[in-house]
Scaffold this motif. Structure first.
Motif, short mmCIF file in Angstrom:
data_model
loop_
_atom_site.label_atom_id
_atom_site.label_comp_id
_atom_site.label_asym_id
_atom_site.label_seq_id
_atom_site.Cartn_x
_atom_site.Cartn_y
_atom_site.Cartn_z
N GLY A 11 0.85 -1.19 0.00
CA GLY A 11 0.00 0.00 0.00
C GLY A 11 0.88 1.23 0.00
N ARG A 12 0.26 2.37 -0.23
CA ARG A 12 1.02 3.61 -0.11
C ARG A 12 0.35 4.47 0.96
N ARG A 13 1.17 5.08 1.77
CA ARG A 13 0.68 5.85 2.92
C ARG A 13 0.85 7.34 2.64
N LEU A 14 -0.25 8.05 2.80
CA LEU A 14 -0.19 9.50 2.69
C LEU A 14 0.22 10.04 4.05
N VAL A 15 1.44 10.52 4.12
CA VAL A 15 2.04 10.96 5.38
C VAL A 15 2.03 12.49 5.42
N THR A 16 1.54 13.04 6.53
CA THR A 16 1.52 14.49 6.73
C THR A 16 2.30 14.81 8.00
N ILE A 17 3.29 15.68 7.85
CA ILE A 17 4.18 16.05 8.95
C ILE A 17 4.20 17.57 9.07
N ARG A 18 4.17 18.07 10.31
CA ARG A 18 4.19 19.51 10.54
C ARG A 18 5.50 19.95 11.19
N LYS A 19 6.01 21.09 10.75
CA LYS A 19 7.17 21.69 11.38
C LYS A 19 6.70 22.49 12.59
N THR A 20 7.18 22.12 13.77
CA THR A 20 6.69 22.73 15.01
C THR A 20 7.72 23.64 15.67
N THR A 21 8.84 23.86 15.04
CA THR A 21 9.91 24.64 15.67
C THR A 21 10.13 25.96 14.96
N ASP A 22 10.58 26.96 15.70
CA ASP A 22 10.99 28.24 15.13
C ASP A 22 12.50 28.31 14.96
N ASP A 23 13.20 27.27 15.39
CA ASP A 23 14.66 27.27 15.31
C ASP A 23 15.14 27.21 13.86
N SER A 24 16.29 27.78 13.61
CA SER A 24 16.91 27.72 12.29
C SER A 24 17.88 26.54 12.23
N TYR A 25 17.88 25.86 11.09
CA TYR A 25 18.75 24.71 10.91
C TYR A 25 19.62 24.91 9.68
N PRO A 26 20.83 24.36 9.66
CA PRO A 26 21.69 24.47 8.47
C PRO A 26 21.15 23.60 7.35
#
Length: 460
Positions: A407-422
């Motif tokens: 099967g294929r899974r529809l994955v939904t992810i949210r960014k919850t941080t205000d931090d900056s990343y490289p």
């Protein structure tokens, strides 16, 4: 909160609640879902503050057929009528001077006309004296019987009649209008499409999970033939697309002809919302700052119809070969000929993990990543998705579209941080955990028929 009866189309049952919750969040209102709600059933009783909220959901959610003001339910009509009489304040205002129509129907069954009349007559205590109008009534009253599937049972329609699981009754508030978009975006009617083009209904569901709307900037890093761009742009968002293979986005381009994706976008009247289409490898991307996009939504290639690629070679070149390759590049540049860099396979579990980290870098705080991930059903465990997450990224929804063994899974992810990343480094050799996820080496398992030796080889 008033209760509403939601009647769903008979497809993608696991996608129903995530779609409803996403659109409710988009419009900024609360949708109350009972703890015992079963999304696999075609009817749901949910609570909303206002009737206008039901109209908003019906105008946008692809899986909604109807929404009724909920009056009563019961395991038989005696129980239903008792509940309906207790809620007479909901229907009594319409009883004296309102034209009406009475609808009796069933799920997994066809009710004989004679019994339909009996059901209608059993509601005579409501005292409706307005005009019966079958074409343009002021209100429609609906009674729905829900039957279990008769597949594999040696029973006739007559034997099953009246032996329903549950019956529901209410007043029609609104018909779902968004399902008409499935025909609008039908791939068969599209000016430009390919063998990897996403079917219309699923691409619309992804656009709703992405909460696409005006003023949002959306990125598809595996754009292909642009299936995700059209519904997202239709809902008002600005779309940026990229792909490692520019031929997928361009198609066969004639003189003075725009790329294939833009031709199809023009067909749907959204060409002005396609910001740009660029050719590059996401692991060698040109982004020099993060927090750019409101949403990243994509269908990564997983090797059944097209395999994922990244820049590089399967085998390292010798010093002689490296010298010859440099000379070839210089010669092509001097002759103004295109140089096509070599590519190598991009293993799916690495791609998925990289996509999450890239999204954390590129998304604005609160932004969403929406993508499909194929998995072997027998192997799958929840940890397969959880192990892909990184700090600042939280799972919102994980819905399965099954095809038997896989099967294929529809994955939904949210960014919850205000931090900056490289920017991510996209290292090729890294430890993704001790467990072998159900999507690792998916292409090889698919073509071996998901046999045990394929699963054992993937584990090794």
């Amino acid at each position: 909160m008033p209760s509403y009866l939601f009647v769903f189309a008979q497809s993608h049952s696991e996608f129903r609640l995530p779609e409803l919750e996403s659109i409710a969040e988009l419009y900024g209102f609360t949708l109350s879902v009972p703890g015992d709600c079963d999304p696999s059933r075609p009817f749901m009783i949910l609570q909303l503050d206002l009737e206008e909220h039901a109209r908003l959901l019906a105008s946008r959610c692809i899986l909604i057929k109807y929404i009724y003001e909920f009056h009563a339910q019961g395991k038989d009509y005696e129980e239903l009528h008792v509940a309906n009489k207790a809620n007479r304040h909901l229907w009594l205002p319409y009883a004296h001077d309102t034209s009406f129509k009475f609808l009796v129907t069933a799920y997994n069954h066809k009710i004989p006309e004679s019994r339909q009349r009996e059901v209608v007559e059993s509601f005579n205590y409501m005292g409706f004296v307005g005009k019966i109008d079958l074409k343009t009534p002021q209100i429609i009253l609906g009674c729905f019987e829900e039957y279990d599937s008769s597949s594999g049972l040696a029973v006739t329609r007559h034997d099953r009649d009246g032996r329903f699981r549950q019956a529901y009754f209410g007043r029609l508030v609104v018909e779902g209008s968004a399902r008409a978009l499935i025909k609008t975006f039908d791939v068969k009617k599209r000016l430009y499409y390919g063998n990897t083009s996403m079917e219309a209904e699923v691409s619309l569901l992804m656009a709703n999970q992405a909460m696409a709307s005006s003023s949002k900037l959306v990125y598809d890093p595996f754009c292909g033939t642009g299936s995700m761009a059209y519904p997202i742009a239709h809902f008002g968002a600005q779309v940026f697309g990229s792909d490692i293979d520019g031929r997928q986005m361009r198609g066969k381009v004639g003189k003075d002809q725009p790329p294939g994706v833009l031709r199809a976008a023009k067909q749907y009247g959204v060409a002005d919302r396609i910001v740009d289409l660029c050719t590059f490898d996401v692991t060698r991307n040109p982004w020099r700052c993060g927090n750019l996009f409101d949403t990243i939504v994509t269908d990564p290639p997983y090797g059944v119809r097209a395999g994922a690629k990244r820049l590089g070679r399967k085998k390292e070149l010798s010093e002689v070969q490296k010298t010859a390759n440099i000379e070839h590049q210089l010669s092509a540049r001097n002759k103004l000929e295109p140089y096509i860099p070599p590519t190598k396979p991009y293993e799916l579990s690495l791609l998925a993990a990289d996509l999450v980290v890239l999204s954390r870098y590129l998304l604005k705080p609160g932004g969403r990543l929406v993508f499909f991930l194929p998995t072997v059903n027998e192997q799958y465990e929840e940890v397969d998705i959880q192990s892909m997450l990184c700090d600042g990224m939280v799972l919102v929804a994980n819905s399965l579209q099954g095809f038997g063994s896989w099967g294929r899974r529809l994955v939904t992810i949210r960014k919850t941080t205000d931090d900056s990343y490289p920017p991510p480094s996209f290292e090729e050799e890294r430890n993704l955990g001790e467990r072998v996820p159900a999507h690792k080496d998916f292409r090889e398992q698919y073509f071996r028929g998901f046999k045990k030796e394929a699963i054992d080889d993937a584990a090794v």
